[in-house]
Motif scaffolding. Structure first.
Motif, PDB file in Angstrom:
ATOM      1  N   GLU A 266      10.693 -11.100 -18.700  1.00  0.00           N
ATOM      2  CA  GLU A 266      10.538  -9.659 -18.498  1.00  0.00           C
ATOM      3  C   GLU A 266      10.619  -9.303 -17.015  1.00  0.00           C
ATOM      4  OE1 GLU A 266       7.379  -5.994 -19.036  1.00  0.00           O
ATOM      5  OE2 GLU A 266       6.884  -7.928 -19.934  1.00  0.00           O
ATOM      6  N   ILE A 267      11.666  -8.573 -16.648  1.00  0.00           N
ATOM      7  CA  ILE A 267      11.847  -8.129 -15.273  1.00  0.00           C
ATOM      8  C   ILE A 267      11.109  -6.811 -15.063  1.00  0.00           C
ATOM      9  CG2 ILE A 267      14.000  -6.847 -15.690  1.00  0.00           C
ATOM     10  CD1 ILE A 267      14.971  -8.033 -12.950  1.00  0.00           C
ATOM     11  N   ALA A 268      10.613  -6.613 -13.845  1.00  0.00           N
ATOM     12  CA  ALA A 268       9.971  -5.351 -13.467  1.00  0.00           C
ATOM     13  C   ALA A 268      10.312  -5.063 -12.009  1.00  0.00           C
ATOM     14  CB  ALA A 268       8.464  -5.447 -13.654  1.00  0.00           C
ATOM     15  N   TYR A 269      10.438  -3.791 -11.687  1.00  0.00           N
ATOM     16  CA  TYR A 269      10.805  -3.405 -10.328  1.00  0.00           C
ATOM     17  C   TYR A 269      10.174  -2.067  -9.977  1.00  0.00           C
ATOM     18  CZ  TYR A 269      14.491  -1.599 -13.459  1.00  0.00           C
ATOM     19  OH  TYR A 269      15.179  -1.040 -14.513  1.00  0.00           O
ATOM     20  N   HIS A 270       9.845  -1.934  -8.677  1.00  0.00           N
ATOM     21  CA  HIS A 270       9.274  -0.697  -8.134  1.00  0.00           C
ATOM     22  C   HIS A 270       9.843  -0.498  -6.737  1.00  0.00           C
ATOM     23  CE1 HIS A 270       6.395  -1.911 -11.246  1.00  0.00           C
ATOM     24  NE2 HIS A 270       6.290  -0.610 -11.438  1.00  0.00           N
ATOM     25  N   LEU A 271      10.183   0.736  -6.405  1.00  0.00           N
ATOM     26  CA  LEU A 271      10.889   1.021  -5.156  1.00  0.00           C
ATOM     27  C   LEU A 271      10.285   2.248  -4.476  1.00  0.00           C
ATOM     28  CD1 LEU A 271      13.442   0.005  -3.599  1.00  0.00           C
ATOM     29  CD2 LEU A 271      14.717   1.759  -4.852  1.00  0.00           C
TER      30      LEU A 271
ATOM     31  N   TYR B 289       0.838  -1.205   0.000  1.00  0.00           N
ATOM     32  CA  TYR B 289       0.000   0.000   0.000  1.00  0.00           C
ATOM     33  C   TYR B 289       0.872   1.254   0.000  1.00  0.00           C
ATOM     34  CZ  TYR B 289      -3.253   3.658   1.224  1.00  0.00           C
ATOM     35  OH  TYR B 289      -3.968   4.830   1.225  1.00  0.00           O
ATOM     36  N   ALA B 290       1.912   1.281   0.828  1.00  0.00           N
ATOM     37  CA  ALA B 290       2.815   2.437   0.836  1.00  0.00           C
ATOM     38  C   ALA B 290       3.420   2.658  -0.547  1.00  0.00           C
ATOM     39  CB  ALA B 290       3.911   2.245   1.884  1.00  0.00           C
ATOM     40  N   LEU B 291       3.800   1.571  -1.202  1.00  0.00           N
ATOM     41  CA  LEU B 291       4.400   1.650  -2.537  1.00  0.00           C
ATOM     42  C   LEU B 291       3.407   2.193  -3.556  1.00  0.00           C
ATOM     43  CD1 LEU B 291       7.020   0.769  -4.153  1.00  0.00           C
ATOM     44  CD2 LEU B 291       5.773  -1.340  -4.655  1.00  0.00           C
ATOM     45  N   TRP B 292       2.252   1.545  -3.653  1.00  0.00           N
ATOM     46  CA  TRP B 292       1.306   1.861  -4.723  1.00  0.00           C
ATOM     47  C   TRP B 292       0.376   3.025  -4.428  1.00  0.00           C
ATOM     48  CZ3 TRP B 292       2.599   0.725  -9.271  1.00  0.00           C
ATOM     49  CH2 TRP B 292       3.398  -0.387  -9.506  1.00  0.00           C
ATOM     50  N   SER B 293       0.479   3.614  -3.231  1.00  0.00           N
ATOM     51  CA  SER B 293      -0.280   4.830  -2.954  1.00  0.00           C
ATOM     52  C   SER B 293       0.590   6.068  -3.170  1.00  0.00           C
ATOM     53  CB  SER B 293      -0.849   4.814  -1.525  1.00  0.00           C
ATOM     54  OG  SER B 293       0.189   4.820  -0.569  1.00  0.00           O
TER      55      SER B 293
ATOM     56  N   MET C  23      -4.651   4.066  -9.825  1.00  0.00           N
ATOM     57  CA  MET C  23      -3.341   4.399  -9.285  1.00  0.00           C
ATOM     58  C   MET C  23      -3.209   5.908  -9.203  1.00  0.00           C
ATOM     59  SD  MET C  23      -1.457   1.784  -8.556  1.00  0.00           S
ATOM     60  CE  MET C  23      -2.669   0.547  -8.119  1.00  0.00           C
ATOM     61  N   PRO C  24      -2.668   6.445  -8.121  1.00  0.00           N
ATOM     62  CA  PRO C  24      -2.232   5.749  -6.925  1.00  0.00           C
ATOM     63  C   PRO C  24      -3.401   5.088  -6.195  1.00  0.00           C
ATOM     64  CG  PRO C  24      -1.593   8.088  -6.847  1.00  0.00           C
ATOM     65  CD  PRO C  24      -2.426   7.891  -8.048  1.00  0.00           C
ATOM     66  N   ALA C  25      -3.100   3.971  -5.528  1.00  0.00           N
ATOM     67  CA  ALA C  25      -4.132   3.237  -4.786  1.00  0.00           C
ATOM     68  C   ALA C  25      -4.651   4.114  -3.652  1.00  0.00           C
ATOM     69  CB  ALA C  25      -3.551   1.943  -4.224  1.00  0.00           C
ATOM     70  N   GLU C  26      -5.950   4.053  -3.438  1.00  0.00           N
ATOM     71  CA  GLU C  26      -6.573   4.873  -2.390  1.00  0.00           C
ATOM     72  C   GLU C  26      -6.854   4.079  -1.123  1.00  0.00           C
ATOM     73  OE1 GLU C  26      -9.924   6.845  -4.122  1.00  0.00           O
ATOM     74  OE2 GLU C  26      -8.668   7.960  -5.533  1.00  0.00           O
TER      75      GLU C  26
ATOM     76  N   VAL D 269       5.844   6.746  -7.372  1.00  0.00           N
ATOM     77  CA  VAL D 269       6.023   5.355  -7.797  1.00  0.00           C
ATOM     78  C   VAL D 269       5.111   5.052  -8.988  1.00  0.00           C
ATOM     79  CG1 VAL D 269       5.741   2.935  -7.099  1.00  0.00           C
ATOM     80  CG2 VAL D 269       6.753   4.586  -5.511  1.00  0.00           C
ATOM     81  N   CYS D 270       3.902   5.589  -8.941  1.00  0.00           N
ATOM     82  CA  CYS D 270       2.896   5.285  -9.966  1.00  0.00           C
ATOM     83  C   CYS D 270       3.102   6.061 -11.268  1.00  0.00           C
ATOM     84  CB  CYS D 270       1.504   5.587  -9.419  1.00  0.00           C
ATOM     85  SG  CYS D 270       1.060   4.577  -7.997  1.00  0.00           S
ATOM     86  N   GLN D 271       3.964   7.059 -11.256  1.00  0.00           N
ATOM     87  CA  GLN D 271       4.130   7.940 -12.407  1.00  0.00           C
ATOM     88  C   GLN D 271       4.379   7.177 -13.711  1.00  0.00           C
ATOM     89  OE1 GLN D 271       7.148  10.926 -11.931  1.00  0.00           O
ATOM     90  NE2 GLN D 271       6.759  11.814 -13.946  1.00  0.00           N
ATOM     91  N   TYR D 272       5.182   6.131 -13.670  1.00  0.00           N
ATOM     92  CA  TYR D 272       5.534   5.400 -14.890  1.00  0.00           C
ATOM     93  C   TYR D 272       5.034   3.955 -14.883  1.00  0.00           C
ATOM     94  CZ  TYR D 272       8.715   9.335 -15.438  1.00  0.00           C
ATOM     95  OH  TYR D 272       9.246  10.594 -15.557  1.00  0.00           O
ATOM     96  N   SER D 273       4.110   3.627 -14.004  1.00  0.00           N
ATOM     97  CA  SER D 273       3.706   2.229 -13.854  1.00  0.00           C
ATOM     98  C   SER D 273       2.762   1.732 -14.937  1.00  0.00           C
ATOM     99  CB  SER D 273       3.062   2.013 -12.482  1.00  0.00           C
ATOM    100  OG  SER D 273       1.859   2.744 -12.392  1.00  0.00           O
TER     101      SER D 273
END
Length: 178
Positions: A107-112, A31-35, A56-59, A39-43
């Protein structure tokens, strides 16, 4: 690699990190990540397993928990998954890394989380993910990254992925040969 059996995803450790298969226990971190708008700018568009769009961002945690459900079900179906990236000292949730597909290429994907940006966390986590993938057999590794997402491009290039001329849904394909 065919998607014919559930994935047995190990815990992977590095010098600083612990990669755990994404689970409901990571709900607060997800939730912290996806809110986080940064982080969501390029997702791109995020959907649940039934292809319903998740705003997105998750509410709410209920919305971001649908992302956890997606990756748990993808792993059960054998075609993709995510690890939760935890910083060993205190096991603080930092983000996710994993594979949108496990074929060749994979296909690798990452979010931080922004609190971990600029510390080499995702380069270290992604290198460990690629090393794990290659224990399962040779495969090229690809990533699709929006042209303005320079931090993700930097990580991809640090890992040895090179830009190609291919564009998919506005994102450039980066490739690391097998």
């Amino acid at each position: 690699m065919e998607a014919d059996a559930p994935l047995d995803i190990p815990v992977v450790t590095t010098e600083r990190l612990r990669l755990e298969p994404l689970a409901v226990a990571h709900s607060a971190g997800i939730y912290a990540l996806w809110s986080d708008p940064a982080v969501c700018q390029y997702s791109g568009t995020v959907t649940d397993y039934d292809r319903n769009i998740i705003p997105m961002p998750a509410e709410s945690r209920a919305e971001s928990d649908r992302i956890i459900d997606f990756w748990i079900r993808a792993a059960a179906d054998g075609w993709g998954f995510r690890w939760a990236v935890l910083i060993e000292d205190g096991r603080a949730f930092a983000g996710t890394v994993g594979f949108n597909s496990l074929g060749t290429p994979s296909e690798i994907a990452y979010h931080l989380l922004p609190t971990s940006w600029g510390q080499g966390v995702m380069s270290e986590a992604s290198a460990a993910a690629i090393a794990w993938r290659r224990t399962r057999g040779p495969a090229a590794i690809e990533a699709f990254i929006e042209p303005d997402n320079t931090p993700s491009i930097t990580i991809a290039e640090r890992l040895g992925l090179a830009a190609t001329d291919e564009i998919s849904e506005g994102a450039r394909r980066y490739l690391l040969p097998a």
